[in-house]
Design a protein around this motif. Structure first.
Motif, mmCIF file in Angstrom:
data_model
loop_
_atom_site.group_PDB
_atom_site.id
_atom_site.type_symbol
_atom_site.label_atom_id
_atom_site.label_comp_id
_atom_site.label_asym_id
_atom_site.label_seq_id
_atom_site.Cartn_x
_atom_site.Cartn_y
_atom_site.Cartn_z
ATOM 1 N N GLY A 294 62.019 -44.926 71.153
ATOM 2 C CA GLY A 294 60.700 -45.204 70.605
ATOM 3 C C GLY A 294 60.717 -45.783 69.209
ATOM 4 N N ALA A 295 61.905 -46.123 68.692
ATOM 5 C CA ALA A 295 62.049 -46.727 67.351
ATOM 6 C C ALA A 295 61.420 -45.849 66.270
ATOM 7 N N LYS A 296 61.689 -44.548 66.324
ATOM 8 C CA LYS A 296 61.057 -43.624 65.390
ATOM 9 C C LYS A 296 61.960 -43.133 64.260
ATOM 10 N N GLY A 297 63.261 -43.468 64.282
ATOM 11 C CA GLY A 297 64.163 -42.916 63.279
ATOM 12 C C GLY A 297 63.753 -43.240 61.859
ATOM 13 N N LEU A 298 63.707 -44.526 61.517
ATOM 14 C CA LEU A 298 63.309 -44.932 60.173
ATOM 15 C C LEU A 298 61.855 -44.587 59.895
ATOM 16 N N ASN A 299 61.033 -44.637 60.921
ATOM 17 C CA ASN A 299 59.603 -44.383 60.722
ATOM 18 C C ASN A 299 59.296 -42.916 60.445
ATOM 19 N N THR A 300 60.021 -42.008 61.064
ATOM 20 C CA THR A 300 59.812 -40.598 60.726
ATOM 21 C C THR A 300 60.359 -40.298 59.335
ATOM 22 N N ALA A 301 61.436 -40.963 58.939
ATOM 23 C CA ALA A 301 61.928 -40.821 57.568
ATOM 24 C C ALA A 301 60.884 -41.296 56.582
ATOM 25 N N ALA A 302 60.187 -42.381 56.925
ATOM 26 C CA ALA A 302 59.149 -42.911 56.040
ATOM 27 C C ALA A 302 57.994 -41.930 55.877
ATOM 28 N N SER A 303 57.630 -41.241 56.947
ATOM 29 C CA SER A 303 56.538 -40.272 56.810
ATOM 30 C C SER A 303 56.971 -39.097 55.937
ATOM 31 N N ASP A 304 58.241 -38.681 56.042
ATOM 32 C CA ASP A 304 58.761 -37.656 55.126
ATOM 33 C C ASP A 304 58.630 -38.118 53.684
ATOM 34 N N VAL A 305 59.037 -39.365 53.438
ATOM 35 C CA VAL A 305 58.955 -39.915 52.082
ATOM 36 C C VAL A 305 57.509 -39.917 51.592
ATOM 37 N N TYR A 306 56.595 -40.291 52.463
ATOM 38 C CA TYR A 306 55.174 -40.316 52.093
ATOM 39 C C TYR A 306 54.713 -38.935 51.615
ATOM 40 N N TYR A 307 55.019 -37.916 52.405
ATOM 41 C CA TYR A 307 54.575 -36.564 52.029
ATOM 42 C C TYR A 307 55.262 -36.082 50.754
ATOM 43 N N LEU A 308 56.568 -36.319 50.635
ATOM 44 C CA LEU A 308 57.290 -35.830 49.468
ATOM 45 C C LEU A 308 56.906 -36.603 48.213
ATOM 46 N N TYR A 309 56.752 -37.894 48.342
ATOM 47 C CA TYR A 309 56.342 -38.728 47.206
ATOM 48 C C TYR A 309 55.010 -38.246 46.634
ATOM 49 N N HIS A 310 54.026 -38.036 47.497
ATOM 50 C CA HIS A 310 52.719 -37.582 47.016
ATOM 51 C C HIS A 310 52.792 -36.162 46.457
ATOM 52 N N ALA A 311 53.617 -35.322 47.068
ATOM 53 C CA ALA A 311 53.761 -33.954 46.560
ATOM 54 C C ALA A 311 54.347 -33.945 45.152
ATOM 55 N N LEU A 312 55.377 -34.755 44.924
ATOM 56 C CA LEU A 312 56.012 -34.800 43.608
ATOM 57 C C LEU A 312 55.102 -35.435 42.562
ATOM 58 N N VAL A 313 54.408 -36.500 42.943
ATOM 59 C CA VAL A 313 53.473 -37.129 42.004
ATOM 60 C C VAL A 313 52.363 -36.157 41.622
ATOM 61 N N ASP A 314 51.834 -35.413 42.588
ATOM 62 C CA ASP A 314 50.808 -34.406 42.295
ATOM 63 C C ASP A 314 51.335 -33.366 41.308
ATOM 64 N N PHE A 315 52.576 -32.973 41.505
ATOM 65 C CA PHE A 315 53.166 -31.983 40.601
ATOM 66 C C PHE A 315 53.266 -32.516 39.180
ATOM 67 N N TYR A 316 53.776 -33.729 39.028
ATOM 68 C CA TYR A 316 53.987 -34.266 37.688
ATOM 69 C C TYR A 316 52.700 -34.739 37.022
ATOM 70 N N GLU A 317 51.722 -35.163 37.800
ATOM 71 C CA GLU A 317 50.500 -35.683 37.200
ATOM 72 C C GLU A 317 49.433 -34.614 36.984
ATOM 73 N N SER A 318 49.438 -33.573 37.825
ATOM 74 C CA SER A 318 48.379 -32.569 37.694
ATOM 75 C C SER A 318 48.886 -31.140 37.647
ATOM 76 N N GLY A 319 50.194 -30.954 37.879
ATOM 77 C CA GLY A 319 50.751 -29.608 37.907
ATOM 78 C C GLY A 319 50.536 -28.888 39.217
ATOM 79 N N SER A 320 49.969 -29.574 40.198
ATOM 80 C CA SER A 320 49.691 -28.951 41.490
ATOM 81 C C SER A 320 50.981 -28.735 42.275
ATOM 82 N N VAL A 321 51.120 -27.549 42.888
ATOM 83 C CA VAL A 321 52.278 -27.253 43.731
ATOM 84 C C VAL A 321 51.895 -27.216 45.209
ATOM 85 N N GLY A 322 50.641 -27.575 45.508
ATOM 86 C CA GLY A 322 50.182 -27.516 46.892
ATOM 87 C C GLY A 322 50.977 -28.437 47.815
ATOM 88 N N GLY A 323 51.214 -29.669 47.362
ATOM 89 C CA GLY A 323 51.966 -30.612 48.183
ATOM 90 C C GLY A 323 53.400 -30.188 48.375
#
Length: 389
Positions: A294-323
């Motif tokens: 189903g050509a999902k290998g790189l694409n599932t990695a990309a969704s991981d990156v999406y979630y982690l990227y937003h979680a880390l940015v939220d932490f550094y920009e607002s101090g939020s640990v929710g993400g």
């Protein structure tokens, strides 16, 4: 050395995470065990979901993809005699992009170099320390010296065989695996694709896939034994076998030529839970593997990156640990849906060694339903183009 995020693995997921963080002012160091040339020499799939296309655009790495990639509005399925089409755009409003993973990686490396952010190649004996504390660090060997990186967080983007997953204690993680009783023999050739769209084939002799990298670079696969020796497959033997599995009109149109790469790829599904331990986060193949159907290998990695990227940015920009706290559960929820789709699509298209007559009739009925039912086509198309993040 001190950084905010230490990223282990200089493949596309690690590079994409690093570039997205850089553009939001978050410092990251990328450690890669191999040379840059070795990473860029890996031949991988190239079907990109719209979520990944959008992430590459946000990272400023989409110009060449838009110029050289191929937008595919649908795909073709065959039972070995004739074909029918799944129209992605009509069913979901979204296409997919065909653009080689090697080219994605090259674009990300170019962006990394332009940013001047540090990437360490040939980093050996990488070791993660104190990931379950608030002061993690990473050590590695380079140029005959042991070096240390102190950081706030560690992103493990180093694949199945990397150090990141194994750093999580065995009693803190659970692993799920399914090994398929077949593999794919893949050939890369400097020939025009047999069709403008990908063709997935379920034939009496087994699965086949006709894909492409560009207008004069084609990628073809045939199902084979998982332990098959690539040396026993001459180019002529491969092309003859592929023709036998394709519909007659496609077999007649097939342009053949010398292979420039040939390999056997085993198929398996794998997931480890959780994808976070303290301040260590797993991304991509470090946490999960899907069969390539189903050509999902790189694409599932990309969704991981999406979630982690937003979680880390939220932490550094607002101090939020929710993400950060929700990263593993959110990533795994999407991963398991991709695993389900890849398992279903693989089961639909391959011939299994122990497949009974009853099993083959059910497989034929499933293909017939997919051919005739718009609802079944829509479900398949929604999963293929990518579920929302």
């Amino acid at each position: 050395m001190r950084t905010q995020v230490a990223i282990i693995g200089g493949g596309p997921s690690g590079l994409l995470l690093a570039q997205l963080l850089h553009l939001r002012g978050v410092d990251a160091v990328v450690l890669e065990r191999q040379t840059k040339a070795h990473v860029l020499g890996r031949i991988r799939a190239g079907v990109l979901e719209q979520g990944l296309v959008s992430l590459l655009a946000e990272a400023g790495c989409a110009d060449r993809m838009r110029a050289e990639g191929f937008v595919h509005d649908g795909t073709l399925l065959s039972d070995g005699n004739d074909m029918f089409r799944i129209d992605f755009v009509a069913l979901t409003g979204k296409p997919v992009m065909v653009y080689g993973q090697t080219e994605v990686t090259r674009d990300l490396y170019n962006a990394r170099a332009e940013s001047g952010a540090p990437t360490v190649f040939c980093a050996e004996n990488v070791t993660i320390h104190d990931a379950d504390t608030e002061t993690p660090h990473v050590t590695y060997d380079a140029d005959g010296q042991t070096r240390r990186i102190d950081c706030d967080f560690i992103a493990g983007c180093d694949g199945f065989h990397g150090v990141s997953r194994k750093t999580i204690p065995a009693d803190k993680r659970q692993e799920f695996e399914k090994v398929y009783p077949f593999g794919w023999l893949g050939v890369l050739s400097e020939t025009p694709p047999v069709n403008d769209e990908l063709i997935y084939v379920n034939a009496p002799r087994g699965f086949a896939l006709c894909s492409m990298r560009n207008e004069n670079l084609s990628r073809y696969y045939v199902q084979c034994d998982a332990s098959d020796d690539v040396k026993r497959w001459s180019d002529d033997t491969f092309w003859d076998e592929l023709r036998l599995r394709l519909p007659p009109d496609q077999a007649a149109a097939l342009v053949t030529g010398p292979s420039i790469e040939k390999s056997v790829v085993p198929l398996r599904s794998f997931v480890t839970e959780p994808m976070r331990w303290g301040r260590l986060f797993l991304c991509g193949d470090a946490a999960h593997i899907v069969p390539p159907t189903g050509a999902k290998g790189l694409n599932t990695a990309a969704s991981d990156v999406y979630y982690l990227y937003h979680a880390l940015v939220d932490f550094y920009e607002s101090g939020s640990v929710g993400g950060i706290d929700g990263y593993s559960a959110k990533a795994l929820a999407r991963v398991w849906k991709a695993e389900r789709f890849s398992w279903w699509f693989s089961s639909l298209l391959h011939r299994y060694p122990d497949q009974s007559g009853f099993d083959q009739k059910l497989q034929a009925a499933e293909l017939s339903l997919l051919r005739s039912s718009e609802a079944a086509q829509r479900a398949m198309a929604e999963n293929y183009v990518g579920l929302p993040y």
